[in-house]
Design an enzyme around this catalytic site. Structure first.
Site, short mmCIF file in Angstrom:
data_model
loop_
_atom_site.label_atom_id
_atom_site.label_comp_id
_atom_site.label_asym_id
_atom_site.label_seq_id
_atom_site.Cartn_x
_atom_site.Cartn_y
_atom_site.Cartn_z
N HIS A 33 38.04 41.91 37.41
CA HIS A 33 38.56 41.63 36.07
C HIS A 33 37.52 40.91 35.19
CE1 HIS A 33 42.51 42.51 37.82
NE2 HIS A 33 42.36 41.54 38.68
O1 RIB Z 1 45.04 38.85 35.83
C1 RIB Z 1 43.69 38.68 36.24
C2 RIB Z 1 43.14 37.41 35.69
O2 RIB Z 1 43.90 36.31 36.18
C3 RIB Z 1 41.70 37.14 36.13
O3 RIB Z 1 41.03 36.39 35.16
C4 RIB Z 1 41.88 36.31 37.38
O4 RIB Z 1 40.76 35.48 37.65
C5 RIB Z 1 43.06 35.47 36.99
O5 RIB Z 1 42.57 34.38 36.20
#
Ligand code: RIB
Ligand code: CA
Length: 313
Positions: A243
């Site tokens: 992500h």
């Molecule tokens: O949903 C994914 C996000 O939430 C990413 O940034 C992960 O690190 C959590 O913070």
């Protein structure tokens, strides 16, 4: 062209860690003015400590790291140990940091930096709940117009929710903060689950990290080996979704990504859909566009960039 000035606001988290490593490995592209920790994946004392650990793993011990808000603006803190493990950085066995946090609160660092640097020369890169960012805007509204751009990981449309059926974790933890940011009028680029679920650490990609043979490459392979469990089990994914590194990669090579300039609003009232990013992807409303919502990535290009840069550390 000089390196772009950025502040990374983060809740490490294995994927945050990879995003930070990619940024610190790219000094010709990114000038990391500071890292600000926020409560999210794990409580603030751990996200702060993990940010220090990652800077040391990158060999960049001169980067200032600040602790920020330890809870959302209005709601109780929700964490994600079920995804990231108790430490937030489960997987590799990394030493406790020798680096210490910089004095002062992260929100004050964000405000002071935006006031000190020339207007619209600093990009904010939130990788967790938007509590620090929104608190800075509330405490010092004058800094809003001084922000060059916000490139954030959060939200979802086609992929819908990962922490509830309708909401992505970063937005869900602090919907009130997200609402403030999305209504700020700042040029916002949103990196949602729609695109991060296409940036999966398949086994060959994980092998390429490990084959780098350096501490960073091996640690990232171990982090993603751990972090992939949740998504493999829930979505049947072929690997861990990276992500947050999509934010850093977008800053370095935006041409790897594509999206639309649309209206995105945040659900802050309904218990059923709290934290949902209501993205008008199909333009069915007359609500004014306020964000570039990314929908696709050249994933091979993304992993080639990431692996090459990790090899520098
Ligand atoms: O949903 C994914 C996000 O939430 C990413 O940034 C992960 O690190 C959590 O913070
Ligand atoms: Ca994160």
């Amino acid at each position: 062209m000089s390196a772009r000035k950025i502040i990374i606001d983060t809740d490490p988290g294995q994927d945050d860690a990879v995003a930070i490593l990619l940024a610190l490995a790219s000094p010709e592209d990114l000038d990391v003015l500071g890292i600000t920790a926020v409560a999210g994946n794990v409580p603030l004392d751990l996200t702060s400590k993990n940010a220090l650990i990652v800077c040391e793993l990158a060999g960049k011990v001169d980067v200032p790291v600040y602790a920020g808000c330890d809870r959302p603006m209005a709601r109780e803190l929700v964490t994600a140990e079920h995804v990231h493990g108790k430490s937030g950085l489960d997987g590799p066995n990394l030493p406790d940091p020798e680096m210490t946090l910089s004095d002062g609160h992260a929100v004050d660092f964000i405000i002071e930096t935006l006031r000190k640097e020339d207007p619209r020369t600093v990009t904010l890169c939130p990788l967790g709940p938007l509590t620090n960012i929104a608190t800075a805007f509330q405490r010092a509204p004058d800094v809003i117009e001084r922000v060059q751009q916000i490139v954030l990981m959060g939200g979802a449309y086609f992929e819908v929710g990962n922490i509830t059926p309708t909401a992505e974790f970063n937005i869900y933890v602090d919907p009130q903060a997200a609402d403030i940011v999305f209504k700020s009028g700042i040029d916002i680029v949103v990196i949602p689950l729609d695109v991060t679920h296409k940036a999966l650490v398949t086994q060959p990609r994980n092998d390429a990290f490990r084959a780098l043979g350096n501490a960073a490459g091996i640690a990232v392979a171990e982090m993603t080996d751990f972090f992939e469990r949740f998504d493999k089990e829930k979505y049947g994914s072929t690997g861990a979704p990276l992500h947050d590194p999509c934010v850093t990669a977008y800053l370095i090579k935006p041409e790897l990504f594509s999206g639309r300039h649309i209206n995105v609003e945040i659900e802050t009232q309904s218990p059923l859909t709290m934290g949902m990013t209501v993205a008008d992807w199909w333009g069915v409303t007359d609500r004014p566009p306020n964000a570039t919502f990314i929908g696709d990535v050249d994933s091979d290009g993304f992993f080639a960039l990431l692996t090459d840069r990790l090899g520098r550390l």
